[in-house]
Design a protein around this motif. Sequence first.
Motif, PDB file in Angstrom:
ATOM      1  N   HIS A   1       0.988  -1.215  -0.090  1.00 18.17           N
ATOM      2  CA  HIS A   1       0.109  -0.059   0.024  1.00 18.17           C
ATOM      3  C   HIS A   1       0.856   1.098   0.077  1.00 18.17           C
ATOM      4  CE1 HIS A   1      -3.487  -2.709   0.354  1.00 18.17           C
ATOM      5  NE2 HIS A   1      -3.140  -2.922   1.759  1.00 18.17           N
TER       6      HIS A   1
ATOM      7  N   MET B   1       0.760   6.610  -6.935  1.00 18.81           N
ATOM      8  CA  MET B   1      -0.308   7.760  -7.240  1.00 18.81           C
ATOM      9  C   MET B   1       0.324   9.247  -7.171  1.00 18.81           C
ATOM     10  SD  MET B   1      -3.646   7.426  -4.699  1.00 18.81           S
ATOM     11  CE  MET B   1      -4.944   6.653  -5.175  1.00 18.81           C
TER      12      MET B   1
ATOM     13  N   GLN C   1      -2.280   5.142  11.646  1.00 16.37           N
ATOM     14  CA  GLN C   1      -3.623   5.204  12.415  1.00 16.37           C
ATOM     15  C   GLN C   1      -4.328   3.996  11.877  1.00 16.37           C
ATOM     16  OE1 GLN C   1      -4.194   7.461  14.646  1.00 16.37           O
ATOM     17  NE2 GLN C   1      -3.788   9.559  14.098  1.00 16.37           N
TER      18      GLN C   1
ATOM     19  N   PRO D   1      -4.763   0.050   9.805  1.00 14.75           N
ATOM     20  CA  PRO D   1      -3.884  -1.461  10.003  1.00 14.75           C
ATOM     21  C   PRO D   1      -2.720  -1.598   9.472  1.00 14.75           C
ATOM     22  CG  PRO D   1      -6.109  -1.468   9.115  1.00 14.75           C
ATOM     23  CD  PRO D   1      -5.950  -0.171   9.120  1.00 14.75           C
ATOM     24  N   VAL D   2      -2.333  -0.473   8.535  1.00 19.12           N
ATOM     25  CA  VAL D   2      -0.650  -0.467   7.985  1.00 19.12           C
ATOM     26  C   VAL D   2       0.013   0.000   9.203  1.00 19.12           C
ATOM     27  CG1 VAL D   2       0.854   0.575   6.470  1.00 19.12           C
ATOM     28  CG2 VAL D   2      -1.419  -0.010   5.598  1.00 19.12           C
TER      29      VAL D   2
ATOM     30  N   PRO E   1      -3.305  -3.879  14.618  1.00 19.34           N
ATOM     31  CA  PRO E   1      -3.883  -3.586  13.226  1.00 19.34           C
ATOM     32  C   PRO E   1      -5.405  -4.164  13.195  1.00 19.34           C
ATOM     33  CG  PRO E   1      -1.947  -4.820  13.065  1.00 19.34           C
ATOM     34  CD  PRO E   1      -1.998  -4.621  14.630  1.00 19.34           C
TER      35      PRO E   1
ATOM     36  N   ARG F   1      -7.314  -1.227  14.827  1.00 17.89           N
ATOM     37  CA  ARG F   1      -7.358   0.017  13.953  1.00 17.89           C
ATOM     38  C   ARG F   1      -8.093  -0.223  12.705  1.00 17.89           C
ATOM     39  NH1 ARG F   1      -1.858   0.085  15.571  1.00 17.89           N
ATOM     40  NH2 ARG F   1      -0.935  -0.780  13.614  1.00 17.89           N
ATOM     41  N   ALA F   2      -8.274  -1.331  12.284  1.00 14.80           N
ATOM     42  CA  ALA F   2      -9.303  -1.482  11.069  1.00 14.80           C
ATOM     43  C   ALA F   2     -10.876  -1.264  11.596  1.00 14.80           C
ATOM     44  CB  ALA F   2      -9.171  -3.172  10.744  1.00 14.80           C
TER      45      ALA F   2
ATOM     46  N   MET G   1      -8.722   7.528  -1.646  1.00 12.78           N
ATOM     47  CA  MET G   1      -8.701   6.227  -2.198  1.00 12.78           C
ATOM     48  C   MET G   1      -7.368   5.495  -1.751  1.00 12.78           C
ATOM     49  SD  MET G   1     -10.772   5.918  -4.928  1.00 12.78           S
ATOM     50  CE  MET G   1      -9.940   4.640  -5.479  1.00 12.78           C
ATOM     51  N   ILE G   2      -6.414   6.075  -1.467  1.00 10.07           N
ATOM     52  CA  ILE G   2      -5.195   5.561  -0.912  1.00 10.07           C
ATOM     53  C   ILE G   2      -5.475   5.041   0.630  1.00 10.07           C
ATOM     54  CG2 ILE G   2      -3.887   7.570   0.107  1.00 10.07           C
ATOM     55  CD1 ILE G   2      -2.627   4.106  -1.909  1.00 10.07           C
ATOM     56  N   TYR G   3      -6.387   5.816   1.297  1.00 13.56           N
ATOM     57  CA  TYR G   3      -6.657   5.227   2.615  1.00 13.56           C
ATOM     58  C   TYR G   3      -7.492   4.224   2.656  1.00 13.56           C
ATOM     59  CZ  TYR G   3      -5.949   7.309   7.350  1.00 13.56           C
ATOM     60  OH  TYR G   3      -5.554   7.300   8.749  1.00 13.56           O
TER      61      TYR G   3
ATOM     62  N   ARG H   1      -7.082   1.836   0.778  1.00  5.84           N
ATOM     63  CA  ARG H   1      -6.431   0.782   0.272  1.00  5.84           C
ATOM     64  C   ARG H   1      -5.680   0.234   1.690  1.00  5.84           C
ATOM     65  NH1 ARG H   1      -6.595  -2.969  -2.422  1.00  5.84           N
ATOM     66  NH2 ARG H   1      -4.369  -3.272  -2.938  1.00  5.84           N
ATOM     67  N   TYR H   2      -4.982   1.447   2.598  1.00  7.58           N
ATOM     68  CA  TYR H   2      -4.507   0.892   3.947  1.00  7.58           C
ATOM     69  C   TYR H   2      -5.483   0.268   4.625  1.00  7.58           C
ATOM     70  CZ  TYR H   2      -1.232   4.982   2.930  1.00  7.58           C
ATOM     71  OH  TYR H   2      -0.603   5.798   2.206  1.00  7.58           O
ATOM     72  N   PHE H   3      -6.608   0.178   4.155  1.00  7.12           N
ATOM     73  CA  PHE H   3      -7.407  -0.966   4.984  1.00  7.12           C
ATOM     74  C   PHE H   3      -7.810  -2.176   4.123  1.00  7.12           C
ATOM     75  CE2 PHE H   3      -8.724   1.451   8.837  1.00  7.12           C
ATOM     76  CZ  PHE H   3      -8.612   2.938   8.593  1.00  7.12           C
ATOM     77  N   ASP H   4      -7.203  -2.284   3.197  1.00  5.86           N
ATOM     78  CA  ASP H   4      -7.163  -3.423   2.260  1.00  5.86           C
ATOM     79  C   ASP H   4      -8.629  -3.434   1.671  1.00  5.86           C
ATOM     80  OD1 ASP H   4      -5.633  -5.073   5.158  1.00  5.86           O
ATOM     81  OD2 ASP H   4      -4.844  -4.516   2.950  1.00  5.86           O
TER      82      ASP H   4
END
Lengths: 267, 258, 310
Positions: A19, A26, A110, A112-113, C76, C79-80, C102-104, C106-109
Amino acid sequence: MSVLTRRTAPLRVPTRSIHMVERNVMAYRHNWIIILSGFFEPVLYLLGIGFGLGSLVPAVSTGGGHTVSYAMFVAPALMATSAMNGAVYESTSNFFYKLRYAKTFEAVIQTPVGVEDAAMGEVIWAVIRGCLYSIGFVVIMEALGLIASPWGGVLSVLAALLIGFAFAALGTAITTFMRQWQDHEIIQLALQPMFLFSATFFPITIYPPLLQAFVAITPLYRSIHLIRGLTTGQVDASLLVDVLYLVLLGLVGVVVASLRLRRRLLK
Amino acid sequence: MALMAGTLHVVEYNVLVFRRIWRGSIAVSFFTPLFFLAAMGVGLGGLVNRSSGGVNGVPYLDFLAPGLIAAACVQTAAIEAMYPILARIMWDKTYEAALATPVTISDLIRGEVVWITIRMFIVAAMFWLVMYLFGVGHSLASLLAIPASILTGLAFATPIIAFTATRRNDNGFAAINRFVIIPLYLLGGTFFPIAKLPLALQVLAWATPLAHGVALARGVVLGNVSASDAALHAAVPLAYFAAGLIIARALLMKRLAK
Amino acid sequence: MSDSNSLILARQLTKRFGDLTAVDTIDFEVAKGEAFGFLGPNGAGKTSTMRMIGGVSPVTSGLLTIFGLDPARHGPTIRARLGVVPQADTLDLELTVRENLMIYSRYFDLSWREGARRADELLEFVQLKERSKDKVDELSGGMKRRLTIARALINSPELLLLDEPTTGLDPQARHLVWDRLYRLKQRGVTLVLTTHYMDEAEQLCDRLVVMDKARIAAEGSPRELIDRYSTREVLELRFPIDEQPALDGNLNDLAERIEVLPDRVLLYTGDGDEAIAAVHRRGLRPETALVRRSTLEDVFLRLTGRSLID
């Protein structure tokens, strides 16, 4: 009080680093011109150093009775250096900028990453960028007839990947120790003599034996030795040493970077 | 007297900023030439001298060193004319604050040019010293390489200041570095004679101030340049410097006036 | 003593930075679906507490569970299910408004498609749809805050943490944010926020704790706190500067409690109008007299002797 109390979890395997790479892709989509113009450099250096200086030095001995043209001698060194510079730049200046000023990572952790993903992601990204430039370099070298063996080009790209990984990990780890912008100039200062003296422009045999031994354990020399062996077709067991050296360097860098990043971000 | 006062204040400001980093800067100015001359001059030089007997008979170290001084000044000038000045225009708003006082835009430019000259002098002098220690340029005339190099740097300083005045972010700086500074550095006659380049590039190279600056510096150190050639070589950087100054002033005025 | 309905549970929670104790053995619980607030001045320990709940700051000692899980071991996972609106904007300046969401995602899969869908929905929700393609640094402070809130919702969190959500915003922006938060509450999202604005605490929170100097001074709903620590009404009197000290003792029996501030005197009483009349009967002539209802500011003043905004 140490950060590693029983309340802190051990380091995780970075499964979400992809990610961070996505994020960088991006962001660079807005800046692609900079990436494209990066291909300009190899041409320049090959012309200037390879052929320009080559007009003054017709042939260089690479040991074991082999001699190559100066351009053929210098080109792999420039490629290795380019891989190093790209990786170091990404993992120091760019990374430091993000860490200190853009607070990009504050938002990321903040989610899960985790910290490990952030560190690994940055390293992977640095490697990817380095890889792009290396491919460009090899293409140009092929075009100029500077690669001796058919597999030399492909293997060199792989080697450049490894070099990028090692230096990116090293660079990231060092950046986590930096406090202010001026600190990264120290890195540039260290890179310069390494660049000049790692048998880049002349064979290592010019040095007295003691100096040869010292240079032989520095990372850029090992990188140059690896790629030069691949492009000039002088493949032997010493290349394996180069590979092991770089792999080890990279792993140490990633571990140190993760531990330091954690201390820095999780206060 | 009033003319100098404003300029002086700009210089003073720079000195204040520099005071924090001068030690590192001086160290770099000493070690960089040391490393370069050792690696390229002696290491590579040995290779060159053995293969072709030097450059037109001149040992490679002697050929290389003077050109490096000029190149070092150009790099110093470029860096000083880019980021610090943009910072003062945009981020720190130092110029804005200064212009609220009797200091004028001409003072600002003059002050920055004076300061860049001082920086270049330190770089050039240190480089000359290291060159001397390597056994090159043991003549009084070789000292002229210092002003020659400074002039070369100034030829880049003012046009770059003009460029900086138009910037809204630092993206353009990477481009200048990549497409101007580095190509000139590699192909501008420092490391090998311009005559070895293809004809088209030779013409291009001689159109730039660096080629002339390098030729001038080399000429005075090796003692093989005629007065008329020297004058010609000095005129080109001077012209760039003057033109750059005029343009920089106009652009800065446009940028900072409200 | 853990309630299975508690989303957050803290017992003797402590945070120390070297010699500095930022959070000192506090206890609190947040139930599912409620809007819970930490009210206190700057430096009270609110942000440190929030950072521990968010799992980005390790707990020094004490118990803290979120969704029944230990943040040190299950970071994790927690935080999810969390959404965080931090005090300082941590938006990605190199990306556009929409790209930030959008990228955020992705951080949450989340998948790209799902992320895009939610991004558009959320931009609508915070009224930033027209600015989708703009770079973040072109937005005003209020817009950035709205974007941060939208970002915090990208993973449809069960629990939303907001650290000083409307600090630095103009009144109009504040009301827009409050409105959106209120709607979230109606949808069942649990809100935990910190603030030093009493109107924000009163408007948004079902329950709150008053924090000062790393400790919790009181706990309850806004109404309960006011009833417990203050009177129904407050009479604010302003006197000419040199006359005020002479009043010490003169007003004591006119109210349940009196606070003498540098520029005013506060009379806490059940009936403000009666108190004004009593003041006049005494022969005192204040420059201004204002009767108002008690607020959380008064509660804080009672508990700590200081005002919320210093």
